[in-house]
Enzyme design. Structure first.
Site, PDB file in Angstrom:
ATOM      1  N   GLY A   1       5.924  43.655 -10.574  1.00 41.28           N
ATOM      2  CA  GLY A   1       5.800  42.438 -11.377  1.00 41.28           C
ATOM      3  C   GLY A   1       4.698  42.649 -12.393  1.00 41.28           C
TER       4      GLY A   1
ATOM      5  N   THR B   1       1.314  42.069 -14.659  1.00 39.20           N
ATOM      6  CA  THR B   1      -0.055  41.691 -14.328  1.00 39.20           C
ATOM      7  C   THR B   1      -0.138  40.158 -14.352  1.00 39.20           C
ATOM      8  OG1 THR B   1      -0.777  43.676 -15.455  1.00 39.20           O
ATOM      9  CG2 THR B   1      -2.463  42.034 -14.993  1.00 39.20           C
ATOM     10  N   GLY B   2      -0.762  39.603 -13.301  1.00 46.43           N
ATOM     11  CA  GLY B   2      -0.899  38.147 -13.260  1.00 46.43           C
ATOM     12  C   GLY B   2       0.303  37.437 -12.670  1.00 46.43           C
ATOM     13  N   SER B   3       1.232  38.203 -12.069  1.00 45.94           N
ATOM     14  CA  SER B   3       2.424  37.568 -11.527  1.00 45.94           C
ATOM     15  C   SER B   3       2.224  37.074 -10.097  1.00 45.94           C
ATOM     16  CB  SER B   3       3.600  38.542 -11.570  1.00 45.94           C
ATOM     17  OG  SER B   3       3.282  39.714 -10.851  1.00 45.94           O
ATOM     18  N   GLY B   4       1.057  37.374  -9.514  1.00 45.37           N
ATOM     19  CA  GLY B   4       0.782  36.895  -8.161  1.00 45.37           C
ATOM     20  C   GLY B   4       0.802  37.990  -7.108  1.00 45.37           C
TER      21      GLY B   4
ATOM     22  N   SER C   1      -1.386  40.413  -6.403  1.00 43.78           N
ATOM     23  CA  SER C   1      -2.642  40.585  -5.676  1.00 43.78           C
ATOM     24  C   SER C   1      -2.907  39.400  -4.751  1.00 43.78           C
ATOM     25  CB  SER C   1      -3.803  40.752  -6.643  1.00 43.78           C
ATOM     26  OG  SER C   1      -3.618  41.941  -7.375  1.00 43.78           O
TER      27      SER C   1
ATOM     28  N   GLU D   1      -2.072  49.344  -6.269  1.00 46.18           N
ATOM     29  CA  GLU D   1      -2.128  50.380  -7.304  1.00 46.18           C
ATOM     30  C   GLU D   1      -3.094  51.509  -6.937  1.00 46.18           C
ATOM     31  OE1 GLU D   1      -2.019  49.373 -11.411  1.00 46.18           O
ATOM     32  OE2 GLU D   1      -1.854  47.250 -10.898  1.00 46.18           O
TER      33      GLU D   1
END
Lengths: 282, 291, 264
Positions: B40, B42-45, B47, B171
């Site tokens: 997804g 970056t910022g898609s949830g 993490s 990552e």
């Protein structure tokens, strides 16, 4: 076409770091043609970033001579050289000096003592060129890595440099950020007639360059066009790099008995054409 | 150990003007011992999702079941520690967590926190360092004297030394050179195959997804928008492009070959599979020629 | 503590957001001085209404504002409880040893309470509507006279601006490092004092190392972009004084006059 003299020439450059036995750069000699895109590849710690820092006077040479954009790299010239050679560093976070995007782009101009009215137009133009105009008032915390790198490029562009060096500038970005930074650089190179130096281990990026320089353990081990370099194949792997996708495929097909492909490096399109040729003529 | 998320939502700084959504109504099962990739933008949830898997975050609504432990919004922060030994989490740029004077002490830090006696913790540290390829000559070194790639491996050993049943990797190869990347990915694959350790991998590298994952979760804007085996996820390039995701290089290239007219029977996801398919098409003809 | 809003900035486009930060800072400081002039219910009422007016002008949601200052109010109330029992005067309602509950004590406590709440409201207002960047530009602008006594104002201003710019970065990093150590079995906020202090080391060292990396890289980046401390620079960012700023000064002057008349 008249031969333009190389924009960068390096003659037996050696750099030693105090705490290390082996020199970071060991008697490197090379020239970079003006208006070219040159990729410098090598594994982490091979010395490729040190090369950029030496050109910009951020590390001192222990031997050898360098000429950058017509100026010998000396203490007297270094501030002028820094206006002609801009560097985009690896970590987007650690080169964003200004409190907002516009402030950051202005940072280099402030240092160069550009009067404020001129600064305003130069900042606006530079932001427009990297497509960040709408973000002028944003703070860095609200930007993605790719956007920060584009701001860094704008900051350099505002000073109208001759050379932009990317020091692994895309290695900490996600694929979208990477693509946007590379696209920005390609557009700019064409428009501004820039010379681009790109330190990278993205071989697909290197494959699109005009020239490739390979550095391994502080030594220059190869220099040439992408096809010349990538024809090396397995030697690249030994240097901690990988083999471009098409070369890997070619060697797997050869192992399976398909030998009709040309030995030269092929990009993806050429590879597809060759495979089609094999298929349709047999 | 199986992890089940049941209608999990998570809101950052709930009840303040700074509130933001991390996860929205995510339900998913991560089977015991599987190799799952999460992709997804970056910022898609991604993490935020990871941090629910070892109870670093508790859901704002919904429940998370980790093995036999149930985590709800009301679960007390106490007694969550045992979970964290079972679910090891390797953060992005994990070398940033190193702090001890020596490599072996840093790696032993985790086990010691979980009550493993000093001697046993060191023995575990040595085993973990051996797994990641850091030799005994480095045990007494300061972790800060190592190269970036070595530091990353020491940090990963620090999580492996806790002998987790599930390893979560955010990552893990970001910023490494191709050789370092391959070495680490091979290590995780070996741990998965030989020791049955479950892996959850967050990555932007579609090649890694194609090469290693058994199952893929696609996140966008806090939602889980698709889940399935890699072949299924990568079967719809238009949908992927819509969500700013790419195809593995081999699949991309195979589509180009098909467009040219090469009758590839299906879309391979890895370079090896592609080579095998191309061989299968070209070889019979060539053999026919020779007869 | 997460809910406390003083010191935080909430972007917006209200009149208060757009005021000159120098004016805002000086006026906030001035306001705090005026608050100490108040000495009866009417003067506090005027100050309270003035503060409320200022809050309304920011167009922030009142409920957020209220929640934001609540933790501070609880703290003040607690301090006051102690204060009440030690002030004597007027009618004594209740006494036990050194403790007494007197009319003067209660009145006094109420005044202190109002004073602190009003001050906290105004200060929260300042930080909520003024970006750290504006605060640092305002500070360096206000410091300009110090150049005469050879204070390196420009360098201090740049340092301040960079420090502020890295606050979110280091905050993020702290959270990330804390999470990484929690994932390795560290318990924050439990155990004995010694254990708690020990738990800080695995955060502080990585944070320090990372701050050093930031500093080294930043040094290179700034040098590469031509920054030198020994040469003059031009300035991109200037603060502009508008009519609304003059108006705000008039408003505060009017407030002073009113307070002067209504105070006892």
């Amino acid at each position: 076409m008249a031969e333009e003299p190389p924009i960068i020439s390096i003659d037996h450059l050696t750099v030693r770091y105090a705490e290390q036995e082996q020199p970071a750069l060991d008697s490197i000699s090379l020239t970079i043609p003006a208006h070219s895109w040159t990729a410098i590849i090598g594994h982490n710690g091979s010395g490729k970033s040190t090369l950029i820092k030496a050109m910009d006077g951020l590390v001192t040479a222990d031997g050898g001579q360098m000429t950058v954009a017509g100026l010998a790299v000396t203490e007297q010239n270094i501030w002028q050289i820094r206006q002609r050679l801009g560097v985009v560093f690896q970590n987007p976070e650690n080169q964003f000096v200004g409190a907002t995007v516009a402030d950051d782009v202005a940072f280099g101009l402030e240092n160069a003592r550009v009067p404020r009215p001129e600064m305003l137009t130069r900042v606006d133009n530079a932001l427009a060129q990297v497509g960040m105009t709408d973000f002028a008032d944003r703070e860095p915390a609200h930007l993605s890595g790719g956007q920060k790198q584009r701001v860094a490029i704008a900051g350099i562009l505002a000073l109208a440099p001759a050379i932009i060096a990317l020091d692994e500038a895309t290695s900490m970005l996600d694929p979208q950020g990477r693509a946007s930074v590379l696209q920005t650089m390609r557009d700019l190179k064409a428009k501004e007639n820039l010379t681009i130096l790109s330190v990278t281990h993205d071989l697909e990026e290197a494959a699109a360059a005009d020239h490739v320089i390979v550095i391994d353990n502080g030594r220059l081990v190869a220099s040439g066009t992408p096809p010349e370099i990538f024809a090396e194949g397995p030697a690249l792997i030994d240097m901690g790099l990988s083999v471009p996708f098409t070369e890997q495929l070619k060697s797997d097909l050869a192992a399976g008995g398909i030998t009709g492909l040309p030995a030269d490096y092929l990009n993806e399109e050429e590879m597809a054409d060759q495979l089609w040729k094999l298929y349709s003529t047999m | 150990m199986e992890i089940v998320l049941d209608h999990v939502s998570y809101t950052y700084q709930a009840g303040t003007p700074f509130a933001g959504d991390g996860l929205r109504d995510v339900s998913v099962t991560i089977p015991d011992g599987s190799y799952t990739a999460i992709i997804g933008q970056t910022g898609s949830g991604k993490s935020t999702l990871l941090q629910h898997l070892n109870a670093l975050l508790k859901p704002t609504t919904g429940t998370v079941r980790i093995g036999d432990r149930e985590i709800t919004p009301k679960t007390s922060n106490k007694n969550l520690k045992p979970l964290r030994a079972k679910v090891g989490l390797v953060f992005q740029f994990a070398e940033n967590q190193l702090f001890e004077e020596t490599v072996e002490k840093d790696v032993a830090f985790g086990p010691k926190n979980f009550g493993v006696p000093e001697k046993e913790a060191l023995a575990r540290a040595h085993r973990a360092l051996d797994l990641v390829g850091i030799g005994p000559e480095y045990y007494e070194n300061s972790p800060f004297d190592l190269s970036g790639g070595q530091m990353r491996r020491v940090a990963i050993a620090g999580v492996l030394a806790m002998t987790p049943e599930l390893l979560i990797l955010d990552e893990p190869t970001a910023g490494l050179d191709p050789k370092g990347r391959t070495e680490l990915m091979t290590l995780f694959e070996t741990l998965h195959r030989e020791q049955g350790i479950g892996i959850v991998l967050v990555t932007h590298q579609m090649e890694d997804v194609a090469n290693y994952a058994e199952f893929v979760l696609v996140m966008a804007d806090g939602h889980l928008i698709k889940q399935g085996p890699p072949a299924e996820i990568f079967s719809d390039p238009a949908w992927l492009a819509e969500h700013h995701l790419g195809l593995p290089r081999a699949a991309q290239f195979a589509r180009e070959l098909r467009a040219k007219g090469l009758p590839l029977p299906d879309i391979p996801l890895t370079e090896q599979a592609l080579a095998a398919e191309v061989l299968a098409i070209l070889r019979p003809r060539r053999e026919a020629d020779h007869e | 503590m997460n809910k406390l809003m003083i010191g935080r900035y909430l972007p917006g486009h209200s009149v208060v957001h757009q005021m000159d930060p120098r004016g805002k800072m000086v006026l906030t400081f001035y306001f705090i001085c005026i608050v100490f002039m108040a000495n009866n219910i009417w003067s506090y009422l005027v100050l309270g209404l003035f503060t409320l007016g200022a809050v309304l002008l920011t167009r922030l949601k009142l409920i957020y504002f209220w929640r934001g200052i609540q933790p501070a109010i609880i703290l003040i109330l607690f301090t006051l409880l102690i204060q009440v029992f030690f002030t004597r005067g007027g009618q004594i309602y209740w006494q036990w040893g050194p403790f007494a509950l007197s009319s003067a004590g209660v009145v006094n406590a109420w005044f202190i309470f109002f004073r602190l709440v009003i001050i906290i409201c105004m200060s929260t207002l300042l930080t909520l509507t003024t970006s750290p960047l504006d605060i640092s530009s305002a500070l360096s602008s206000l410091m300009t006279p110090l150049k005469w006594i050879r204070v390196p104002v420009d360098i201090i201003a740049l340092m301040l601006s960079i420090a502020l710019r890295f606050v979110p970065t280091l905050m993020d990093e702290t959270v990330r490092i804390m999470n990484a150590q929690r994932a390795r079995g560290v318990d924050f906020g439990s155990g004995s004092l010694l254990q708690q202090i020990k738990a800080i080391v695995p955060i502080l060292i990585p944070l320090f190392v990372s701050a050093m990396h930031h500093a080294e890289d930043l040094d290179d980046a700034m040098t590469a972009r031509g920054y030198r401390t020994d040469a003059p620079r031009t300035t991109y960012r200037i603060i502009q004084w508008h009519r609304r700023d003059t108006l705000s000064i008039i408003a505060f002057a009017a407030l002073t006059v009113v307070i002067f008349f209504v105070r006892a």
